[in-house]
Write a protein that holds these residues in place. Structure first.
Motif, mmCIF file in Angstrom:
data_model
loop_
_atom_site.group_PDB
_atom_site.id
_atom_site.type_symbol
_atom_site.label_atom_id
_atom_site.label_comp_id
_atom_site.label_asym_id
_atom_site.label_seq_id
_atom_site.Cartn_x
_atom_site.Cartn_y
_atom_site.Cartn_z
ATOM 1 N N ALA A 170 28.395 57.613 -0.606
ATOM 2 C CA ALA A 170 29.645 57.586 -1.366
ATOM 3 C C ALA A 170 30.708 56.920 -0.511
ATOM 4 N N TRP A 171 31.617 56.193 -1.155
ATOM 5 C CA TRP A 171 32.712 55.547 -0.451
ATOM 6 C C TRP A 171 33.852 56.533 -0.213
ATOM 7 N N GLY A 172 34.566 56.359 0.889
ATOM 8 C CA GLY A 172 35.707 57.225 1.132
ATOM 9 C C GLY A 172 36.233 57.135 2.550
ATOM 10 N N TYR A 173 37.020 58.130 2.901
ATOM 11 C CA TYR A 173 37.680 58.190 4.205
ATOM 12 C C TYR A 173 37.175 59.389 4.990
ATOM 13 N N GLY A 174 37.182 59.251 6.301
ATOM 14 C CA GLY A 174 36.835 60.364 7.167
ATOM 15 C C GLY A 174 37.730 60.370 8.396
ATOM 16 N N VAL A 175 37.801 61.525 9.059
ATOM 17 C CA VAL A 175 38.601 61.684 10.267
ATOM 18 C C VAL A 175 37.664 61.888 11.450
ATOM 19 N N VAL A 176 37.888 61.154 12.522
ATOM 20 C CA VAL A 176 37.061 61.256 13.729
ATOM 21 C C VAL A 176 37.351 62.592 14.416
ATOM 22 N N THR A 177 36.289 63.367 14.625
ATOM 23 C CA THR A 177 36.442 64.651 15.327
ATOM 24 C C THR A 177 36.002 64.569 16.789
ATOM 25 N N GLU A 178 35.026 63.711 17.070
ATOM 26 C CA GLU A 178 34.572 63.475 18.441
ATOM 27 C C GLU A 178 34.280 61.994 18.597
ATOM 28 N N SER A 179 34.379 61.505 19.827
ATOM 29 C CA SER A 179 34.201 60.063 20.011
ATOM 30 C C SER A 179 33.650 59.730 21.389
ATOM 31 N N MET A 180 32.712 58.785 21.386
ATOM 32 C CA MET A 180 32.218 58.181 22.624
ATOM 33 C C MET A 180 32.601 56.703 22.638
ATOM 34 N N THR A 181 33.727 56.383 22.004
ATOM 35 C CA THR A 181 34.212 55.010 21.900
ATOM 36 C C THR A 181 35.705 55.008 22.200
#
Length: 356
Positions: free
Chosen positions: A84-95
């Protein structure tokens, strides 16, 4: 954490399985990876199309079923997650993308390498960031509270229309285009098959849209209405829908000079009489998923009419009626397309050709 899974062989069969979130998130992220929690997703009839084409177009590769789901839902051969298309919020990152960043749409995980490029496009970081985000996110409500109501509404419309809006634009501006001096028209599949300026020219054509109230068809209509009737055509734009009253005011609001009419499905049989006095040089049928039998009825109405039987007719297949189909039914639909001479439209293929 709940995961919605769908049977790959029988798309009408689905279930909600529970994944142990703490166990799932204790696994460290790989390099160049982020963990994202959905903020807003769009569920519409297109998601059924994604399931129906899950094997052919590798849609099931978008979100592989987690191995940690309880049996039998962890069986990737039998069960899949519909994208499905949409938006998400980054909770953890290795970038370099920081937690709290809002992301749209696609990314390029290894599992997605066989997907169409319209889905695997490199993600673009939104300008909106929430540096205090890590204070804790547990529910949809708290996620939504990070965005004000006006912005959330805008994002909802983008999520719903942005993916399919491209179809109407590309079909109107690059497959059916009168501007052949600065660019070559592109075959509906976006591949190296003959599609001449004559194929692209609808300046003297009647264009008919089936399933015209659907959002993909509405995007196409919008771009049709912005054409110059005198130079680009079409000479008439007929929209066929169960709810023509929803479409009738749009041309007036936009101030288009394209002559247009919207009619119900039960009036399809009389379409030839509506077209007869226009003396079209060509008829273009664009099927966005018309009701079963409508296309055949329309073709028969045109071909059996004394004044229209010899008029060149082009049929573009964009989508199918939104039903769950068996493998045999899908095969039968493909054979019908070949029989009536429908040309398949591929948004991704045309988009790739335009970019190239």
């Amino acid at each position: 954490m709940e995961v919605h899974v769908v049977s790959k062989s029988k798309n009408q069969v689905n279930a909600v399985a529970t994944l142990d979130r703490l166990e799932y998130e204790q696994h460290g992220l790989a390099a160049s990876s982020v963990r994202v929690q959905p903020l807003l997703i769009t569920l519409c009839s297109n998601n059924l199309s994604y399931a129906r084409g899950g094997d052919l177009l590798h849609g099931w590769d978008t979100y592989p079923v987690p191995a940690g789901l309880p049996k039998p839902y962890n069986d990737r051969k039998s069960w899949g997650i519909v994208p499905a298309w949409g938006y998400g919020v980054v909770t953890e990152s290795m970038t370099q993308i920081s937690p709290g960043t809002l992301l749209w749409g696609a990314e390029i995980s290894e599992s997605r390498q066989r997907l169409m490029t319209i889905i695997t496009a490199t993600p673009k970081k939104a300008k909106i960031e929430y540096p205090d985000f890590m204070s804790g996110i547990k529910t949809w409500t708290s996620l939504s509270s990070l965005v004000d109501a006006k912005e959330l509404k805008r994002m909802s419309w983008v999520s719903l229309f942005r993916p399919t809006w491209q179809t109407g634009y590309l079909l109107s501006h690059h497959t059916f285009t009168s501007d052949t001096t600065s660019r070559s028209p592109i075959h509906p599949l976006g591949i190296d098959l003959p599609w001449t300026p004559a194929d692209a020219d609808i300046s003297a054509a009647v264009v008919i849209s089936l399933s015209a109230a659907g959002k993909t068809a509405r995007a196409f209509a919008y771009h049709m209405f912005w054409r110059n009737a005198a130079k680009e055509g079409p000479i008439w734009f007929l929209q066929i829908s169960q709810t023509p009253e929803l479409l009738e005011s749009v041309p007036r609001i936009l101030g288009t000079d394209i002559p247009t009419k919207a009619v119900r499905y039960d009036l399809v049989g009389g379409s030839a009489e509506l077209i007869e006095g226009l003396d079209p040089k060509r008829i273009v049928l664009v099927d966005f998923g018309g009701r079963a039998g409508t296309l055949a009825q329309l073709i028969e109405s045109i071909k059996s009419h004394s004044a229209l039987g010899e008029v060149q007719t082009t049929i573009i297949h964009v989508g199918s009626e939104q039903n769950v189909y068996s493998a045999d039914e899908i095969k039968g639909n493909c054979q019908t397309m070949q029989t009536v001479g429908e040309v398949q439209f591929n948004t991704c293929g045309v988009r790739d050709a335009v970019i190239e």
